[in-house]
Design a protein around this motif. Structure first.
Motif, PDB file in Angstrom:
ATOM      1  N   LEU A  38      -5.414  -3.482   2.310  1.00  0.00           N
ATOM      2  CA  LEU A  38      -4.629  -2.312   2.697  1.00  0.00           C
ATOM      3  C   LEU A  38      -3.782  -2.610   3.919  1.00  0.00           C
ATOM      4  O   LEU A  38      -4.279  -3.138   4.915  1.00  0.00           O
ATOM      5  CB  LEU A  38      -5.551  -1.123   3.001  1.00  0.00           C
ATOM      6  CG  LEU A  38      -6.449  -0.644   1.854  1.00  0.00           C
ATOM      7  CD1 LEU A  38      -7.477   0.345   2.371  1.00  0.00           C
ATOM      8  CD2 LEU A  38      -5.591   0.001   0.764  1.00  0.00           C
ATOM      9  N   ALA A  40      -4.000   0.880  -2.931  1.00  0.00           N
ATOM     10  CA  ALA A  40      -3.721  -0.543  -2.743  1.00  0.00           C
ATOM     11  C   ALA A  40      -3.279  -1.170  -4.052  1.00  0.00           C
ATOM     12  O   ALA A  40      -3.834  -0.866  -5.120  1.00  0.00           O
ATOM     13  CB  ALA A  40      -4.963  -1.256  -2.218  1.00  0.00           C
ATOM     14  N   THR A  55       0.852  -1.184   0.000  1.00  0.00           N
ATOM     15  CA  THR A  55       0.000   0.000   0.000  1.00  0.00           C
ATOM     16  C   THR A  55       0.886   1.232   0.000  1.00  0.00           C
ATOM     17  O   THR A  55       1.876   1.296   0.731  1.00  0.00           O
ATOM     18  CB  THR A  55      -0.913   0.029   1.226  1.00  0.00           C
ATOM     19  OG1 THR A  55      -1.660  -1.188   1.293  1.00  0.00           O
ATOM     20  CG2 THR A  55      -1.882   1.196   1.168  1.00  0.00           C
TER      21      THR A  55
END
Length: 553
Positions: free
Chosen positions: A265, A279, A103
């Motif tokens: 995430l 993401a 992420t």
């Protein structure tokens, strides 16, 4: 809806003889459940609440150990509220697997700040004190309640009220592999409290955000550590991966967004202002939108969709679902895995396997049990004319808790002699919207559209004759109500009893005609999954307020 099974008694309560019945007819036994599936229990010996520090745990042992059985019996016969001295972890955890959820974060300067706080009137012990929490801040409720040392919300039972600034969609405590200085809460909410202000950009829909809050035991404060947005719209459901967090993060969370996708995430520890999360692993089901989430271990993820489809991923293998099948006729509102080791053909539990039975409820009023190995043939247990909103797995009873659709909540039995029967646990005076259970204690928390949260002992309510008749209660933790000049927060309720009913008396909760504002609805409840803080309960409301309390008797 289908028939709901309840207690029956012809004799007066005070004169009724105690009838001896077999364990199978009494509702099973927690120690037998653990023994059959070879699940080890871990006793929590000491919890340093409200001081900082890790909990002290004993070595895992089986249900035949003499230190385990007395605690299980005490829960079934004596406890009406959770006790820190009786905490015991009985969860089954599938084998761990390795996979990553990268992420990236970037500043988000285009995020609108929430509007002014809604004024509140906080009511307790006959006194009304004005209270106006500001967005992204929290206040300790004890300072507004004029309580004595004997009250249940004394210094050892602190309560906090935090303001997320907008409608709460969902919330969840972050699991911790090792004890940290605080407890972290992830909140999915709107950026604006007023419904008319939630759609800032019609093309983007509701501009929601994720918020990270930390409870600091050393200062007894709850602080906002971070705020994050995503280009996918508003976060509708959040579910933490039950695994140790990657270094420098709070953990990996699966988040379903209003654009129909699920993002994996890695949530940062904190943010500087409002940041945008991007993401690299995004899950989709073609032709529909993802909504509800359920982890079956740290790699298996089930997703319910708005067209009734259920998809299951093994994330350590591929981003393509291992199975996709239409189960419901419309939105799958909640999912829950059967978290018990599968039993082989020779009767031995397979501890290294992954869960394969999935329970789901939907807006079509149906309940389904689906086997991942045969997704095309789900088993429908019951259908009602009302939509269903909530379900969760109950480790202490080996069953699923479910919203029964008529303001009641109960369990779905998995015992051989009454497979699929429903046992009522309690009721609210409005639609049940959410529920949460814990592997560390047998108490179910439920929230409703009328703004109340209740705690119910699953063992005392579901097992017959384990307690004296009339001694089984639902404890109302609080209720948020609307008044002319704002809102009122009620606490300090007496328990509500659930008594056995005569066979000739109609079943169902008491008829109560009431009106409530949609903003008072309790939209999400969550127990902390960590041993030292297992009695921390967070409750989110449609008003944007989150109530955090130490729910101990």
């Amino acid at each position: 809806m289908g028939r709901v099974k309840r207690e029956a008694s012809d004799e007066p309560y005070e004169d009724a003889p105690r009838r001896v019945r077999g364990k199978a007819r009494q509702g099973g036994d927690t120690s037998t459940l653990l023994r059959q599936h070879k699940i080890l229990a871990t006793r929590v010996q000491a919890t340093p609440w409200p001081e900082p520090g890790p909990a002290t745990t004993a070595a895992p042992c089986d249900a035949d150990d003499p230190t385990v059985l007395p605690t299980l019996k005490a829960y079934a016969t004596q406890s009406h509220l959770p006790q820190r001295t009786q905490l015991m972890d009985i969860a089954w955890r599938p084998p761990r697997s390795e996979w990553a959820a990268p992420t990236t974060t970037t500043p988000a300067s285009d995020v609108d700040e929430p509007r002014a706080a809604v004024p509140l009137i906080f009511h307790a012990a006959g006194a009304s004190v004005p209270l106006s929490p500001q967005p992204y801040t929290s206040v300790p409720l004890r300072m507004y309640m004029h309580l004595t040392a004997a009250d249940s919300t004394s210094a050892t039972h602190p309560c906090h009220l935090l303001d997320a600034g907008g409608h709460i969609y969902d919330l969840a405590w972050a699991p911790q592999a090792e004890p940290q200085d605080g407890e972290y809460l992830l909140v999915a909410c709107s950026q604006h409290r007023e419904p008319s202000a939630r759609v800032a950009d019609p093309s983007n829909g509701d501009p929601g955000q994720l918020q990270g809050w930390v409870w600091d035991p050393s200062t007894a404060q709850v602080l906002c550590q971070g705020r994050w947005v995503c280009d996918a719209g508003a976060p509708l459901q959040v579910a933490w991966r039950p695994a140790p967090p990657p270094p420098g993060t709070l953990g990996v969370a699966a988040v379903s967004w209003s654009d129909g996708t699920v993002h994996l995430l890695a949530i940062p520890m904190q943010s500087k202002g409002t940041e945008r999360l991007v993401a690299e692993r995004v899950l989709r089901v073609p032709g529909t939108s993802c909504y509800s989430l359920a982890w079956g271990g740290d790699a298996r993820l089930a997703v319910g969709c708005t067209n009734g489809t259920i998809a299951v991923w093994d994330l350590d293998v591929s981003d393509t679902p291992v199975c996709v099948a239409p189960v419901h006729d419309t939105t799958v509102s909640a999912l829950s895995w059967q978290m018990l080791p599968p039993i082989s053909v020779d009767g031995e539990p397979q501890l290294e396997a992954r869960p394969h039975l999935l329970f789901s409820v939907g807006w079509d009023g149906c309940e389904h049990i689906t086997d991942v190995a045969d997704m095309e043939a789900p088993l429908r247990h019951m259908h009602s004319r009302e939509p269903r909103y909530a379900t969760t797995w109950l480790p202490w009873s080996g069953s699923w808790a479910v919203d029964l659709g008529d303001h009641q909540f109960g369990t779905v039995s998995l015992r051989t002699h009454d497979m699929g029967r429903h046992h009522a646990l309690g009721f609210h005076h409005a639609r049940v919207l959410c529920m949460a259970a814990s592997a560390l204690h047998p108490f179910l928390a439920t929230g409703s559209a009328e703004g109340s949260v209740k705690l119910t002992s699953v063992l005392a309510m579901a097992k017959r004759k384990t307690a004296e008749e009339g001694s089984r209660f639902m404890h109302k933790l609080f209720r948020l109500a609307r008044v002319d000049d704002g809102f009122v927060w009620h606490q300090g309720f007496y328990p509500e009893g659930v008594l056995p009913r005569a066979p000739t008396r109609k079943s169902g909760p008491p008829v109560v005609i009431d009106r409530w504002d949609p903003q008072v609805a309790v939209t999400s409840v969550a127990w902390s999954p960590n041993a030292g803080r297992a009695l921390l309960l967070a409750s989110g409301t449609a008003l944007g307020l989150v109530h955090i309390s130490w729910a101990e008797g």
